[in-house]
Design a protein around this motif. Structure first.
Motif, mmCIF file in Angstrom:
data_model
loop_
_atom_site.group_PDB
_atom_site.id
_atom_site.type_symbol
_atom_site.label_atom_id
_atom_site.label_comp_id
_atom_site.label_asym_id
_atom_site.label_seq_id
_atom_site.Cartn_x
_atom_site.Cartn_y
_atom_site.Cartn_z
ATOM 1 N N ALA A 43 -8.953 4.606 -1.780
ATOM 2 C CA ALA A 43 -8.429 5.884 -1.289
ATOM 3 C C ALA A 43 -7.159 5.645 -0.487
ATOM 4 O O ALA A 43 -6.943 4.555 0.062
ATOM 5 C CB ALA A 43 -9.487 6.566 -0.414
ATOM 6 N N ALA A 44 -6.321 6.674 -0.412
ATOM 7 C CA ALA A 44 -5.082 6.564 0.349
ATOM 8 C C ALA A 44 -5.389 6.158 1.784
ATOM 9 O O ALA A 44 -6.243 6.761 2.439
ATOM 10 C CB ALA A 44 -4.353 7.904 0.322
ATOM 11 N N GLY A 45 -4.740 5.120 2.261
ATOM 12 C CA GLY A 45 -4.946 4.656 3.627
ATOM 13 C C GLY A 45 -6.082 3.660 3.779
ATOM 14 O O GLY A 45 -6.190 2.984 4.805
#
Ligand code: SF4
Length: 197
Positions: free
Chosen positions: A117-119
């Motif tokens: 996931a992003a981050g």
């Protein structure tokens, strides 16, 4: 009688030996010889045609997996060799292709979809449904935002330049054709695979 190419060679080889020994007066020895012929190790294997995954030469390969695909039996790949009937390589493989079994058995080989996931710093295993939904959602968002219907001169071009696709060389000709048509129908310009098939 359903006889494979290898089975035919084995059978005719044994038959020739037996008949030769019989002609020389060693009939019983010939029978014993025929009885001692061990089944070829690939006799009961499932043979699957494919394409080497490494380079654009796209050599044909034969993949042998253990088992007869019976239910509840997990088949495993036991041998890979060049396809003698393939027009590109006629049964030959370079050292990389000859070592393809190492890819199949590599401990780091990716066998399930993974998502970061992003981050996030870690990849996590996800289901194919999740992965495909995620890909479809992002493709739609990007296409809606960047699709070019007409160029500056007003000519219809229907281009989608911001997403590309890397397909697999290990697809049949027909699968590759359909994949290509699908990508082009979306307007996708950047599309390739390492074997250029
Ligand atoms: S066997 Fe060697 S030459 Fe043939 S496709 Fe594979 S890597 Fe390329």
């Amino acid at each position: 009688m359903d006889l494979s190419r290898r089975g035919f060679i084995k059978l005719t080889g044994a038959g020739l030996a037996v008949s030769s020994m019989g002609a020389l007066g060693f009939g019983s020895a010939g029978t014993a010889l025929a009885a001692s012929v061990r089944p070829f190790k690939l006799t009961a294997a499932t043979e699957t045609r494919n394409t080497c995954t490494y380079c654009s030469v796209a050599c044909g390969i034969l993949i042998y997996s253990q088992g007869d695909r019976a239910k509840n039996v997990k088949s495993s790949v036991i041998h890979i060799e060049g396809d003698p009937d393939h027009p590109v390589n006629r049964g030959t493989l370079c050292p990389k292709g000859a070592g393809l079994l190492d890819i199949v058995r590599a401990p780091g080989r990716l066998t399930v979809p993974k998502y970061r996931a992003a981050g996030a710093t870690e990849w996590k295993e996800v289901s194919w449904d999740f992965a495909l939904d995620r890909i479809a959602t992002l493709m739609k968002q990007d296409r809606d935002a960047n699709f070019i219907a007409k160029n500056g001169a007003g000519t219809t071009v229907n281009r989608w330049n911001t997403t590309g696709m890397l397909a697999a060389s290990a697809a049949s000709n027909e699968a590759a054709y359909v994949t290509f048509k699908w990508a082009r129908a979306l307007g996708m310009v950047t599309f390739d695979n390492q074997a250029r098939v």
